[in-house]
Write an enzyme that holds these catalytic residues in place. Sequence first.
Site, PDB file in Angstrom:
ATOM      1  N   ARG A  89      91.184  63.505  14.602  1.00 14.38           N
ATOM      2  CA  ARG A  89      92.128  62.680  15.353  1.00 14.38           C
ATOM      3  C   ARG A  89      93.529  62.882  14.781  1.00 14.38           C
ATOM      4  O   ARG A  89      93.702  63.172  13.607  1.00 14.38           O
ATOM      5  CB  ARG A  89      91.740  61.201  15.277  1.00 14.38           C
ATOM      6  CG  ARG A  89      90.362  60.912  15.868  1.00 14.38           C
ATOM      7  CD  ARG A  89      90.075  59.419  15.911  1.00 14.38           C
ATOM      8  NE  ARG A  89      88.737  59.138  16.400  1.00 14.38           N
ATOM      9  CZ  ARG A  89      88.396  59.074  17.682  1.00 14.38           C
ATOM     10  NH1 ARG A  89      89.320  59.281  18.603  1.00 14.38           N
ATOM     11  NH2 ARG A  89      87.158  58.809  18.046  1.00 14.38           N
TER      12      ARG A  89
ATOM     13  N   GLY B 117      94.393  60.497  25.431  1.00  9.44           N
ATOM     14  CA  GLY B 117      95.419  60.721  24.420  1.00  9.44           C
ATOM     15  C   GLY B 117      95.626  62.203  24.149  1.00  9.44           C
ATOM     16  O   GLY B 117      96.763  62.682  24.040  1.00  9.44           O
TER      17      GLY B 117
ATOM     18  N   ILE C   8      83.424  59.915  25.544  1.00  8.70           N
ATOM     19  CA  ILE C   8      82.077  59.377  25.501  1.00  8.70           C
ATOM     20  C   ILE C   8      81.983  58.066  26.274  1.00  8.70           C
ATOM     21  O   ILE C   8      80.934  57.707  26.798  1.00  8.70           O
ATOM     22  CB  ILE C   8      81.636  59.156  24.020  1.00  8.70           C
ATOM     23  CG1 ILE C   8      80.121  58.917  23.932  1.00  8.70           C
ATOM     24  CG2 ILE C   8      82.390  58.018  23.382  1.00  8.70           C
ATOM     25  CD1 ILE C   8      79.313  60.155  24.181  1.00  8.70           C
ATOM     26  N   ASP C   9      83.128  57.357  26.378  1.00  6.72           N
ATOM     27  CA  ASP C   9      83.146  56.055  27.058  1.00  6.72           C
ATOM     28  C   ASP C   9      83.265  56.173  28.574  1.00  6.72           C
ATOM     29  O   ASP C   9      83.234  55.159  29.272  1.00  6.72           O
ATOM     30  CB  ASP C   9      84.304  55.190  26.534  1.00  6.72           C
ATOM     31  CG  ASP C   9      84.119  54.790  25.083  1.00  6.72           C
ATOM     32  OD1 ASP C   9      82.977  54.889  24.584  1.00  6.72           O
ATOM     33  OD2 ASP C   9      85.114  54.388  24.451  1.00  6.72           O
TER      34      ASP C   9
ATOM     35  N   GLY D 103      81.696  52.003  23.490  1.00  4.00           N
ATOM     36  CA  GLY D 103      82.379  51.477  24.675  1.00  4.00           C
ATOM     37  C   GLY D 103      83.563  50.650  24.228  1.00  4.00           C
ATOM     38  O   GLY D 103      83.474  49.428  24.128  1.00  4.00           O
TER      39      GLY D 103
ATOM     40  N   ARG E 126      76.276  60.139  20.479  1.00  5.51           N
ATOM     41  CA  ARG E 126      77.338  61.076  20.848  1.00  5.51           C
ATOM     42  C   ARG E 126      77.182  62.440  20.171  1.00  5.51           C
ATOM     43  O   ARG E 126      77.910  63.371  20.496  1.00  5.51           O
ATOM     44  CB  ARG E 126      78.706  60.492  20.510  1.00  5.51           C
ATOM     45  CG  ARG E 126      79.069  60.500  19.034  1.00  5.51           C
ATOM     46  CD  ARG E 126      80.468  59.982  18.825  1.00  5.51           C
ATOM     47  NE  ARG E 126      80.968  60.269  17.486  1.00  5.51           N
ATOM     48  CZ  ARG E 126      82.182  59.974  17.054  1.00  5.51           C
ATOM     49  NH1 ARG E 126      83.019  59.360  17.865  1.00  5.51           N
ATOM     50  NH2 ARG E 126      82.563  60.275  15.832  1.00  5.51           N
TER      51      ARG E 126
END
Length: 545
Positions: free
Chosen positions: A275, A302, A330-331, A376, A486
């Site tokens: 990240r 992002g 993933i969400d 989530g 994930r």
Amino acid sequence: MSNKGKQDITVISVIFTLLGGIASAVYVSRFLEKKRKRREEALEEAKLHAFYKLETLRSSSTGVAPGNLNKPAGTLLTDVKIDEVYLWEVEHLGKKFKSEAPPSLVNHMHGVDYHSASLPENPPTFLRALSGMSGADLQTSLHEGDDTIKKESKTHYNKLIGVNECIIADIVRRPGYASTSKAFVRAGPRRNLHFNPKTVNAAIVTCGGLCPGLNNVIREITNSLIFMYGVKGKVYGIRGGYKGFYDPEYPPVILTPAIVENIHHGGGTVLSSSRGGFDLDKIVAFIEKMRIKQLYVIGGDGTHRGAFTIHEGCLEKGLNVAVAGIPKTIDNDVDHIDRSFGFQSSVEAAQDAIRCAKTEAACNLPNGVGIVKLMGRSAGFIAAYATLGSGDVDLCLLPEVPIVLEGEIGCLPHLYKRVKQKGYAVVVVAEGAGEDILGTSVETDASGNKKLPAIGEFMKKATEEYFKKQGETATVKYIDPSYMIRSVPANAADSLYCMQLAQNAVHGAMAGFTGFSVGLCKNKMVFLPIPQLVATSPRMMNNRG
């Protein structure tokens, strides 16, 4: 002349007659074969001409007169219509840069008029199976001019996408609706290329958290560039997210068909990820130094904002570079697309955790309760789909629905009731649920995402305390499989979806589109301009269906 001499002359005459007949037959056969080939070539040319003429008519403003079309069966609805379509246009490099592809280099309906790059010594399994030859034999056939092998090595398209071919976004209509709709650019191969495959260098980067299917996308982008378009430059794998463009600890790797052949069988990303680390100047400097023509960025909203910034930075420096995004979340919270890749695999993986929670709850006395926390952050898609797909869950908590603990519609009385009815209960909670009762954190991670409250632990404690108030004991087991769901490999459905996303990203970049992302919208593959894609992302689930 003796009888023997006459016989010899007769035999010789017969032989010459037979030879003449054979020669004539061979000549006629060759003539007919050439005539047949010319007829087939003329037919193919006529088909292509008719196709392009039809495509021109379809894409023109006038088009084909409606009166000349066969009317479909059914009832004509005069109060349901679309009069105006507004296309979400995708930026094209052709507006600022001259095409690098030779004029003769175009895609065709039944192949391309250039040959793909030579196959490696040990090509991927599916190519060996198609050719029926070893890598060395196939290489030899290509170099010796075997027309059959060359023809088989070409890319064959059943459909080329025409100008202004689009997918209507607002497909649900009813009387009284506005007669306008937005539309997305339809994805797929174009006739004209912007880049010359001989000079293309490409780079692939994965950013943010892991997701099932990342390796599939990397593999399919690599193979599509090399085998579909015959790219002869290098395909760089950027390691460790955006920082891999400049961090000496994470040098890029060269991706080849042999390297990526089996990576789709494993979870995660072979390029690693991270990240943050975005530095525009250093990233653009890498692109310029390595002569990158196409950049493929795999990440969430992002990451896509960063990809568009790179696109703008390249244009500002006069770099003829196509920047393509592939949505990864993933969400499932990137807006406008039907779903993100890996989502279905994660929902499937979550079933194991729910089954374990049910076993723990049913087998531990007294008053067994199993709680599963799933991923989530701002959208509860995984928790909701996993709950509905399981059929064993008694309570599901989502970010989109405020939590009511006690009272007539409280979740704790509901849990107590379910335990009394069947002896145990199962709870699924999304990690982003409960901010209305636990508060919102001001801390953020490297991507700028706010840290979430510990809703799973809170619900475990709240359940135990509620049962205690009723004079009873609850045996609560808490399971947190968030990272497990994930990091699994993509299932078959997601693998197919990843292939479609990767191939169409390559089609878009080779055609000269830039600053775009690719996705499934209304069950059709489309190109989406990144600014519009991220403007309403991350999205939330409609809790009313």
